[in-house]
Design a protein around this motif. Structure first.
Motif, short mmCIF file in Angstrom:
data_model
loop_
_atom_site.label_atom_id
_atom_site.label_comp_id
_atom_site.label_asym_id
_atom_site.label_seq_id
_atom_site.Cartn_x
_atom_site.Cartn_y
_atom_site.Cartn_z
N ILE A 96 16.98 64.02 32.82
CA ILE A 96 16.30 62.74 32.62
C ILE A 96 16.47 62.27 31.18
O ILE A 96 16.76 61.09 30.92
N ARG A 97 16.29 63.20 30.23
CA ARG A 97 16.46 62.83 28.81
C ARG A 97 17.89 62.41 28.53
O ARG A 97 18.14 61.45 27.78
N TYR A 98 18.86 63.10 29.15
CA TYR A 98 20.26 62.78 28.93
C TYR A 98 20.61 61.40 29.51
O TYR A 98 21.32 60.61 28.89
N LEU A 99 20.09 61.12 30.71
CA LEU A 99 20.34 59.82 31.33
C LEU A 99 19.70 58.70 30.51
O LEU A 99 20.25 57.60 30.39
N HIS A 100 18.51 59.00 29.93
CA HIS A 100 17.88 58.03 29.03
C HIS A 100 18.78 57.76 27.83
O HIS A 100 18.97 56.60 27.41
N LYS A 101 19.33 58.83 27.27
CA LYS A 101 20.18 58.71 26.09
C LYS A 101 21.42 57.86 26.39
O LYS A 101 21.86 57.06 25.57
N LEU A 102 21.98 58.06 27.59
CA LEU A 102 23.16 57.29 28.00
C LEU A 102 22.81 55.87 28.44
O LEU A 102 23.68 55.06 28.69
N LYS A 103 21.48 55.61 28.56
CA LYS A 103 20.98 54.31 29.05
C LYS A 103 21.44 54.05 30.47
O LYS A 103 21.77 52.91 30.84
N PHE A 104 21.47 55.13 31.27
CA PHE A 104 21.80 55.00 32.69
C PHE A 104 20.51 54.70 33.46
O PHE A 104 19.94 55.56 34.11
N VAL A 158 25.26 50.73 36.36
CA VAL A 158 24.59 50.94 35.07
C VAL A 158 25.43 50.43 33.90
O VAL A 158 24.88 49.91 32.92
N VAL A 159 26.74 50.54 33.98
CA VAL A 159 27.56 50.07 32.86
C VAL A 159 27.69 48.55 32.85
O VAL A 159 27.89 47.95 31.80
N GLN A 160 27.56 47.94 34.04
CA GLN A 160 27.65 46.48 34.13
C GLN A 160 26.28 45.82 34.06
O GLN A 160 26.19 44.59 34.02
N HIS A 161 25.21 46.64 34.10
CA HIS A 161 23.84 46.13 34.06
C HIS A 161 23.59 45.09 35.14
O HIS A 161 23.05 44.01 34.90
N SER A 162 24.03 45.42 36.35
CA SER A 162 23.84 44.53 37.49
C SER A 162 23.61 45.39 38.73
O SER A 162 23.62 46.61 38.66
#
Length: 334
Positions: A34-42, A113-117
């Motif tokens: 969870i912390r890693y996904l937060h860091k990646l902004k996923f 997540v990378v396209q924010h859509s």
């Protein structure tokens, strides 16, 4: 067709130990993931037309399904060889379906997540990949197995190959998309999947498919660990990574036990969610009116004022009732 077999004490102890290891990995590893996904902004991107109460979920880490795919897979790779028939066809089909559909979901999640859509994979590409994998898995199954379906009363239906391929095509694509549709309320999809898997665990034990039952049990333990972090308010979502993997696994379990039609009963809530969506879209296109306040079905009840936990409790209960019925039907089919 395998015959009924008694599970040995040593096999039962090994499977339980493997399951507890998966649970331990989930409980220890999920906070780090969870912390890693937060860091990646996923993070999750909620739909503009979605429920207002769900807007605050935007940014919550997604792709949590990676954990309950990888933990059971790693434990089975490490210790599964100790089980009888560890790498038979059933084990291969279950694992390929689980990881393969999970990979399709991962690609979709990653693009979102990378396209924010909420677009992700183009629907045609996504469905095409699901369809190709369904056909591949069906032909792997047909290599040495007759296309038969077990029915209550110990009836064996010898299905024409062309019809069996068509049925399995709809089984895999339908199950993966139906499970995906149910992933809209905290904890709902994981709980429904645990319940739906249980009848197939028993069916595999009754058929002597110990390795197949073990894989399903490891996934169940993984989902139990995941639920600690996904119950309302969710700290992580499984994403398409998890939901497509679970749908593919359920379809594979139904196919490898020759109980394909049983999935309709065991996964009754998944069916209801899918039908509500189809009915809503079809009716709206014809009349510009809605039958449900919002589709899929769980959102309809949220609109009526049900809390997310109440939706889970009621939907899980219905799934459990029909899972019990499907277990009885399996016993009288095998």
């Amino acid at each position: 067709m395998s015959t009924l077999a008694t599970l040995t004490v040593s096999d039962a102890f090994l499977i339980l130990s493997m399951g507890l290891l998966v649970l331990a990995f989930m409980l220890a590893g999920m906070p780090r993931l969870i912390r890693y996904l937060h860091k990646l902004k996923f993070g999750q991107t909620e739909r503009e037309e979605g429920l207002a109460s769900h807007k605050k979920k935007t940014g919550t880490p997604t792709m949590g399904g990676l954990a309950f795919i990888l933990a059971p897979l790693m434990i089975y790779l490490a210790l599964g060889w100790l089980l009888p028939g560890a790498w038979n066809k059933t084990a291969w089909v279950l694992l390929i379906a689980y990881v393969g559909y999970g990979l399709i979901g991962f690609i979709d999640d990653y693009l979102i997540v990378v396209q924010h859509s909420n677009i992700g994979l183009k629907p045609s590409l996504k469905f095409g990949a699901q369809a190709v994998l369904a056909v591949v898995l069906t032909f792997v199954y047909l290599n040495g197995d007759a296309p038969t379906i077990l029915l209550p009363g110990h009836v064996v239906w010898n299905v024409p190959v062309w019809l069996f391929v068509l049925l399995c095509f709809f089984l895999f694509t339908g199950a993966s998309n139906a499970v995906n549709l149910s992933d809209g309320v905290d904890g709902l999809c994981a709980g429904l999947s645990i319940i739906a898997l249980v009848p197939f665990v028993f069916a595999m034990f009754w058929q002597g498919q110990v390795s197949g039952a073990a894989i399903l049990i490891l996934v169940i333990f993984g989902l139990i660990g995941y639920l600690k972090f996904n119950l309302h308010p969710a700290k992580v979502f499984m994403g398409d990574t998890g939901s497509l993997a679970l749908g593919g696994l359920l379809a594979a379990a139904a196919m490898m036990t020759h109980l394909e039609l049983l999935l309709i009963v065991a996964g009754i809530v998944f069916i209801a969610e899918t039908l509500s969506d189809i009915i809503q879209v079809t009716y709206y296109k014809k009349t510009h009116k809605r039958i449900f306040l919002m589709a899929p079905l769980h959102h309809h009840y949220e609109k009526k004022g049900w809390s997310e936990m109440k939706v889970c409790a009621i939907f899980w209960t219905w799934q459990a009732v029909f899972a019990g019925i499907s277990m009885a039907l399996a016993w009288f089919s095998i």
